[in-house]
Design an enzyme around this catalytic site. Structure first.
Site, mmCIF file in Angstrom:
data_model
loop_
_atom_site.group_PDB
_atom_site.id
_atom_site.type_symbol
_atom_site.label_atom_id
_atom_site.label_comp_id
_atom_site.label_asym_id
_atom_site.label_seq_id
_atom_site.Cartn_x
_atom_site.Cartn_y
_atom_site.Cartn_z
ATOM 1 N N THR A 163 27.000 117.516 155.960
ATOM 2 C CA THR A 163 25.964 117.728 154.939
ATOM 3 C C THR A 163 25.544 119.189 154.789
ATOM 4 O OG1 THR A 163 24.132 117.401 156.487
ATOM 5 C CG2 THR A 163 24.973 115.428 155.369
ATOM 6 N N TRP A 164 26.384 120.105 155.244
ATOM 7 C CA TRP A 164 26.044 121.522 155.086
ATOM 8 C C TRP A 164 26.038 121.850 153.594
ATOM 9 C CZ3 TRP A 164 29.545 126.189 156.884
ATOM 10 C CH2 TRP A 164 28.768 127.357 156.881
ATOM 11 N N ASP A 197 26.198 114.020 159.816
ATOM 12 C CA ASP A 197 25.993 115.254 160.578
ATOM 13 C C ASP A 197 25.128 116.225 159.784
ATOM 14 O OD1 ASP A 197 27.069 117.200 162.832
ATOM 15 O OD2 ASP A 197 27.235 118.297 160.941
ATOM 16 N N TYR A 210 20.649 124.027 158.403
ATOM 17 C CA TYR A 210 21.192 123.837 157.053
ATOM 18 C C TYR A 210 20.077 123.871 156.009
ATOM 19 C CZ TYR A 210 25.475 122.350 159.483
ATOM 20 O OH TYR A 210 26.576 122.289 160.300
ATOM 21 N N GLN A 218 31.640 119.760 168.978
ATOM 22 C CA GLN A 218 31.991 119.833 167.555
ATOM 23 C C GLN A 218 32.578 121.206 167.255
ATOM 24 O OE1 GLN A 218 29.378 120.270 163.670
ATOM 25 N NE2 GLN A 218 29.222 118.163 164.370
ATOM 26 N N TYR A 263 34.882 119.802 162.574
ATOM 27 C CA TYR A 263 34.141 120.234 161.379
ATOM 28 C C TYR A 263 35.047 121.003 160.431
ATOM 29 C CZ TYR A 263 32.840 125.058 163.152
ATOM 30 O OH TYR A 263 32.808 126.350 163.599
ATOM 31 N N LEU A 299 38.419 119.788 155.893
ATOM 32 C CA LEU A 299 39.097 120.067 154.624
ATOM 33 C C LEU A 299 39.216 121.570 154.397
ATOM 34 C CD1 LEU A 299 37.245 117.342 152.508
ATOM 35 C CD2 LEU A 299 39.646 117.307 153.180
HETATM 36 P P1 NDP Z 1 34.757 120.633 154.476
HETATM 37 O O1 NDP Z 1 36.011 121.079 155.100
HETATM 38 O O2 NDP Z 1 34.234 119.281 154.774
HETATM 39 O O3 NDP Z 1 34.911 120.827 152.901
HETATM 40 C C1 NDP Z 1 33.869 120.557 152.017
HETATM 41 C C2 NDP Z 1 34.354 120.858 150.604
HETATM 42 O O4 NDP Z 1 35.389 119.931 150.270
HETATM 43 C C3 NDP Z 1 33.283 120.709 149.550
HETATM 44 O O5 NDP Z 1 33.501 121.737 148.624
HETATM 45 C C4 NDP Z 1 33.571 119.349 148.939
HETATM 46 O O6 NDP Z 1 33.218 119.290 147.592
HETATM 47 C C5 NDP Z 1 35.069 119.273 149.058
HETATM 48 N N1 NDP Z 1 35.569 117.894 149.121
HETATM 49 C C6 NDP Z 1 35.162 116.906 149.945
HETATM 50 N N2 NDP Z 1 35.871 115.783 149.739
HETATM 51 C C7 NDP Z 1 36.745 116.065 148.739
HETATM 52 C C8 NDP Z 1 37.739 115.308 148.070
HETATM 53 N N3 NDP Z 1 37.971 114.040 148.409
HETATM 54 N N4 NDP Z 1 38.457 115.925 147.092
HETATM 55 C C9 NDP Z 1 38.216 117.222 146.747
HETATM 56 N N5 NDP Z 1 37.295 117.984 147.363
HETATM 57 C C10 NDP Z 1 36.556 117.408 148.353
HETATM 58 O O7 NDP Z 1 33.672 121.777 154.795
HETATM 59 P P2 NDP Z 1 32.324 121.884 155.607
HETATM 60 O O8 NDP Z 1 32.290 123.266 156.113
HETATM 61 O O9 NDP Z 1 31.189 121.384 154.831
HETATM 62 O O10 NDP Z 1 32.524 120.983 156.920
HETATM 63 C C11 NDP Z 1 32.116 119.642 157.003
HETATM 64 C C12 NDP Z 1 30.841 119.508 157.828
HETATM 65 O O11 NDP Z 1 31.011 119.974 159.154
HETATM 66 C C13 NDP Z 1 29.660 120.347 157.326
HETATM 67 O O12 NDP Z 1 29.118 119.848 156.144
HETATM 68 C C14 NDP Z 1 28.774 120.319 158.526
HETATM 69 O O13 NDP Z 1 28.092 119.077 158.598
HETATM 70 C C15 NDP Z 1 29.785 120.483 159.658
HETATM 71 N N6 NDP Z 1 29.978 121.907 160.050
HETATM 72 C C16 NDP Z 1 29.559 122.281 161.307
HETATM 73 C C17 NDP Z 1 29.675 123.590 161.733
HETATM 74 C C18 NDP Z 1 29.203 123.969 163.101
HETATM 75 O O14 NDP Z 1 29.071 125.155 163.388
HETATM 76 N N7 NDP Z 1 28.934 123.029 163.975
HETATM 77 C C19 NDP Z 1 30.254 124.638 160.873
HETATM 78 C C20 NDP Z 1 30.751 124.130 159.614
HETATM 79 C C21 NDP Z 1 30.602 122.808 159.233
HETATM 80 P P3 NDP Z 1 31.962 118.453 147.057
HETATM 81 O O15 NDP Z 1 30.792 118.868 147.898
HETATM 82 O O16 NDP Z 1 31.887 118.858 145.639
HETATM 83 O O17 NDP Z 1 32.271 116.987 147.213
#
Ligand code: NDP
Length: 286
Positions: free
Chosen positions: A23-24, A52, A57, A167, A195, A198
């Site tokens: 949910t970042w 998460d 955030y 994580q 994390y 994608l």
């Molecule tokens: P992700 O790798 O999950 O990618 C997110 C992106 O992918 C968004 O732009 C989203 O678009 C897009 N997306 C998701 N599903 C699809 C799909 N089926 N088709 C096309 N595009 C898609 O990136 P995050 O960095 O957000 O990582 C996930 C989570 O991990 C974070 O949200 C957070 O909760 C955690 N995290 C933790 C960290 C840490 O330090 N502990 C650091 C980074 C992340 P849209 O939003 O438009 O759907």
């Protein structure tokens, strides 16, 4: 829930879904908030019941949005939040946790993570976490962004072995943890929560989604390249992935990806296209 996307078992015996929801950057704009909430709720319905978030955030906006999304369905959700390293000392951790709980509209977290290692000694954070467990504010705790040396240090601290997960960043384009950290965590039964599975967005992701091998495998499964990335990240059955999606379409695709089984041959092909590093590299972080 018949849609449950498959689970892994934590050290304490708790089953957790392999495909959760990040949910970042969510909850930041009123224009998209309703759609994001609907997407999270749909994700839970589809079996991605691990959510998460982190106090960091959007300065609490993500937690507030998650709080709204889980209203009425709290008991179906495995709720994860993170304490900022500056707040991970005994003087601040309880207050930070209580403020997260207030924003989330709940009386407990299922998992509370140290977001990354800062200046506070790990001993102190472990003590703080254990106090939160004792008071029922959290069911268990873990860490994030700790490399192997830090994890070894953690396990030498009394109570450190109660760490439930680490994580870390993990996707097809960033396989550094496979060399040392992942096998070490497997030995110690501390699952990896992947994390950015994608690779967020941008050039690094493009390198994966536009790769010939990935596209061919995706076509064979009638899937998108991003679904193959997700299926790959949980291929061995002991990793939790937490893709972030803010639309129903993306959430539905991500839930479906949890059901894609890659064959051994497909995994070999992906190894050729995206080899794991042959030596230890520092932990990749965002
Ligand atoms: P992700 O790798 O999950 O990618 C997110 C992106 O992918 C968004 O732009 C989203 O678009 C897009 N997306 C998701 N599903 C699809 C799909 N089926 N088709 C096309 N595009 C898609 O990136 P995050 O960095 O957000 O990582 C996930 C989570 O991990 C974070 O949200 C957070 O909760 C955690 N995290 C933790 C960290 C840490 O330090 N502990 C650091 C980074 C992340 P849209 O939003 O438009 O759907």
């Amino acid at each position: 829930n018949t849609n449950i996307s498959g689970t892994i078992t934590l050290k304490d015996g708790t089953a957790v879904t392999k495909m959760g929801q990040g949910t970042w950057n969510m909850g930041d704009s009123t224009a998209t908030r309703d759609e994001e909430i609907a997407a999270l709720r749909l994700g839970v319905e589809l079996g991605m019941n691990l959510i998460d978030t982190a106090e960091m955030y959007g300065d609490g906006r993500s937690e507030e949005m998650v709080g709204e999304a889980i209203r009425g369905i709290r008991d179906q959700v495995f709720l994860v939040s993170k304490v900022h390293p500056q707040n991970a000392g005994l003087d601040r951790i309880t207050r930070s946790c209580e403020e997260s709980l207030k924003r989330l509209g709940t009386d407990h977290l299922d998992l509370y993570l140290l977001h990354w290692r800062g200046k506070v000694p790990l001993e102190e954070t472990v003590k703080g976490m254990e106090q939160l467990v004792a008071s029922g504010k959290i069911a268990r705790w873990g860490v994030s962004n700790l490399d192997t040396a830090d994890m070894k240090e953690l396990l030498r601290i009394p109570g450190g072995d109660r760490c439930a997960v680490n994580q870390v960043l993990y996707h097809l384009g960033s396989r550094g943890i496979e060399h040392e950290l992942l096998p070490w965590q497997r030995t110690h039964k501390i699952p990896v929560m992947a994390y950015s599975p994608l690779a967020q967005a941008g050039t690094l992701r493009k390198g994966v989604t536009e790769n010939e091998t990935v596209r061919e495998i995706a076509a064979n499964h009638g899937a998108t390249p991003l679904q193959i990335m997700l299926a790959w990240s949980i291929r061995e059955g002991d990793i939790i992935a937490i893709p972030k999606a803010s639309s129903g379409k993306h959430v539905t695709e991500n839930a479906a990806a949890a059901k894609i089984r890659l064959s051994e041959e497909e995994c070999w092909k992906l190894d050729d296209a995206f080899p794991q590093p042959a030596w230890k590299v520092p932990l990749d972080m965002i």
